[in-house]
Design an enzyme around this catalytic site. Sequence first.
Site, PDB file in Angstrom:
ATOM      1  N   ARG A 125      -5.202 -10.163  -2.756  1.00  0.00           N
ATOM      2  CA  ARG A 125      -4.491 -11.372  -2.332  1.00  0.00           C
ATOM      3  C   ARG A 125      -3.896 -11.279  -0.941  1.00  0.00           C
ATOM      4  O   ARG A 125      -4.081 -12.158  -0.113  1.00  0.00           O
ATOM      5  CB  ARG A 125      -3.330 -11.686  -3.280  1.00  0.00           C
ATOM      6  CG  ARG A 125      -3.589 -12.726  -4.303  1.00  0.00           C
ATOM      7  CD  ARG A 125      -2.708 -12.429  -5.481  1.00  0.00           C
ATOM      8  NE  ARG A 125      -2.972 -11.059  -5.908  1.00  0.00           N
ATOM      9  CZ  ARG A 125      -3.947 -10.728  -6.745  1.00  0.00           C
ATOM     10  NH1 ARG A 125      -4.699 -11.649  -7.248  1.00  0.00           N
ATOM     11  NH2 ARG A 125      -4.175  -9.467  -7.064  1.00  0.00           N
ATOM     12  N   THR A 126      -3.155 -10.200  -0.695  1.00  0.00           N
ATOM     13  CA  THR A 126      -2.439 -10.145   0.575  1.00  0.00           C
ATOM     14  C   THR A 126      -3.433 -10.125   1.732  1.00  0.00           C
ATOM     15  O   THR A 126      -3.312 -10.877   2.697  1.00  0.00           O
ATOM     16  CB  THR A 126      -1.515  -8.906   0.615  1.00  0.00           C
ATOM     17  OG1 THR A 126      -0.689  -8.931  -0.543  1.00  0.00           O
ATOM     18  CG2 THR A 126      -0.652  -8.907   1.850  1.00  0.00           C
ATOM     19  N   LYS A 166     -10.009  10.991  10.866  1.00  0.00           N
ATOM     20  CA  LYS A 166     -10.355  12.068  11.803  1.00  0.00           C
ATOM     21  C   LYS A 166      -9.107  12.669  12.427  1.00  0.00           C
ATOM     22  O   LYS A 166      -9.175  13.383  13.417  1.00  0.00           O
ATOM     23  CB  LYS A 166     -11.250  11.519  12.927  1.00  0.00           C
ATOM     24  CG  LYS A 166     -12.568  10.957  12.458  1.00  0.00           C
ATOM     25  CD  LYS A 166     -13.349  10.451  13.684  1.00  0.00           C
ATOM     26  CE  LYS A 166     -14.648   9.804  13.265  1.00  0.00           C
ATOM     27  NZ  LYS A 166     -15.293   9.126  14.420  1.00  0.00           N
ATOM     28  N   ARG A 225      -1.113  -2.792   6.064  1.00  0.00           N
ATOM     29  CA  ARG A 225      -0.614  -2.218   4.800  1.00  0.00           C
ATOM     30  C   ARG A 225      -0.914  -0.719   4.841  1.00  0.00           C
ATOM     31  O   ARG A 225      -2.000  -0.305   5.246  1.00  0.00           O
ATOM     32  CB  ARG A 225      -1.300  -2.859   3.600  1.00  0.00           C
ATOM     33  CG  ARG A 225      -0.991  -2.117   2.305  1.00  0.00           C
ATOM     34  CD  ARG A 225      -1.493  -2.833   1.090  1.00  0.00           C
ATOM     35  NE  ARG A 225      -0.706  -4.022   0.819  1.00  0.00           N
ATOM     36  CZ  ARG A 225      -0.870  -4.779  -0.273  1.00  0.00           C
ATOM     37  NH1 ARG A 225      -1.778  -4.461  -1.163  1.00  0.00           N
ATOM     38  NH2 ARG A 225      -0.120  -5.836  -0.465  1.00  0.00           N
ATOM     39  N   HIS A 228       7.752  -5.589   1.168  1.00  0.00           N
ATOM     40  CA  HIS A 228       6.609  -6.506   1.231  1.00  0.00           C
ATOM     41  C   HIS A 228       7.201  -7.865   1.630  1.00  0.00           C
ATOM     42  O   HIS A 228       7.290  -8.778   0.806  1.00  0.00           O
ATOM     43  CB  HIS A 228       5.942  -6.551  -0.145  1.00  0.00           C
ATOM     44  CG  HIS A 228       4.549  -7.113  -0.144  1.00  0.00           C
ATOM     45  ND1 HIS A 228       4.059  -7.910   0.870  1.00  0.00           N
ATOM     46  CD2 HIS A 228       3.538  -6.982  -1.040  1.00  0.00           C
ATOM     47  CE1 HIS A 228       2.821  -8.248   0.587  1.00  0.00           C
ATOM     48  NE2 HIS A 228       2.473  -7.698  -0.558  1.00  0.00           N
TER      49      HIS A 228
HETATM   50  N1  ASP Z   1       0.338  -6.956  -4.827  1.00  0.00           N
HETATM   51  C1  ASP Z   1       1.708  -6.462  -4.875  1.00  0.00           C
HETATM   52  C2  ASP Z   1       1.898  -5.337  -3.886  1.00  0.00           C
HETATM   53  O1  ASP Z   1       1.016  -5.046  -3.114  1.00  0.00           O
HETATM   54  C3  ASP Z   1       2.134  -6.095  -6.252  1.00  0.00           C
HETATM   55  C4  ASP Z   1       1.371  -4.991  -6.918  1.00  0.00           C
HETATM   56  O2  ASP Z   1       0.458  -4.400  -6.341  1.00  0.00           O
HETATM   57  O3  ASP Z   1       1.717  -4.718  -8.076  1.00  0.00           O
HETATM   58  O4  ASP Z   1       2.965  -4.756  -3.845  1.00  0.00           O
END
Ligand code: ASP
Length: 338
Positions: free
Chosen positions: A57-58, A86, A107, A135
């Site tokens: 999703r993100t 590397k 991320r 987040h």
């Molecule tokens: N998608 C959210 C996160 O990246 C929640 C999860 O992964 O549980 O933190």
Amino acid sequence: MKFSGSHILSISQFDRGDIERVFEVADRMEPYAHRQRVTKVLDGAILGNMFFEPSTRTRVSFGCAFNLLGGEVRETTGFETSAIAKGESLYDTARVLSGYSDVIVMRHPVSGSVAEFAAASRVPVMNGGDGANEHPSQALLDLYTIRKELQHQGRSDLDGLRIAMIGDLKYGRTVHSLCKLLCLYRNVTVVLISPTELQMPGAIVEQLRSAGHTVVESDVMEGSISKVDIAYSTRIQEERFADRAEADLYRGRYRLNQAIYTRNCEPNTVIMHPLPRDSRSEANELDNDLNDNPNLAIFRQADNGVLVRMALFALILDVVDQVDKNARDVNWYTERRF
Ligand code: ASP
């Protein structure tokens, strides 16, 4: 805060006026996200979407948000396919990649790493999740969802909100950021439901109490969700445990299904989850029998992520007032999707 050119690393950067501004811009993004209008305001701009931890999703919603504003997306996923494998430092990666992009979303599994990366970047960086730390865009879309869901019930105010957070509150970065965000509001009741070993970090509980909020901690779900507007379920963050067996000790402890909901919740309690929900039989965090419950907001919540992320890009790249200029109607079939 001054949005244009800023990094978004922590929810603590925002004050209440900033949140209102993000939400107001997010509302204005609806015709584009809902495929009624097309804008090319970011035509020629490039998003570097760098995800060194699993994400659906993100990653996709940041990318989709940028595309919907007319920009292009370049992606890096996983350590194995990047030069970090590397031995390249975050500093070097940031210096290089910020030459290729206008904005970067990152991320990374290590807390604080996105801030370290941002310090070396020549373009704005958004934190798409750094380890168990924060987040921020998820917290914004969560609060945006809460506000919209309550508005549908005829309530206009976030002050006085009652919310239960359920599951892995120790490692769940979404609930960390959401708690910090709720500190900006008044008279909130936060019910924290987790196994004792996975409680919300003490510093965050302290922050909530210092904001004047009522905090109740419990290790039992039934009974604790009876007087809340929002029941926010979370996944056991398996990837933060030493091994799967340790995560299995907690998996499945808090299962919400329609029968438990009917027995315990008020009729309007909204069910949220940052997703992915763990639907394996040994976990079954939110049962599929909730799918027809009109208060299950998890997919509306995921849709809202696109609006909020579009708003963040438009604010950071300073194009809010240009979005509607030269926009046009879509010319393909889009009915019944939203
Ligand atoms: N998608 C959210 C996160 O990246 C929640 C999860 O992964 O549980 O933190």
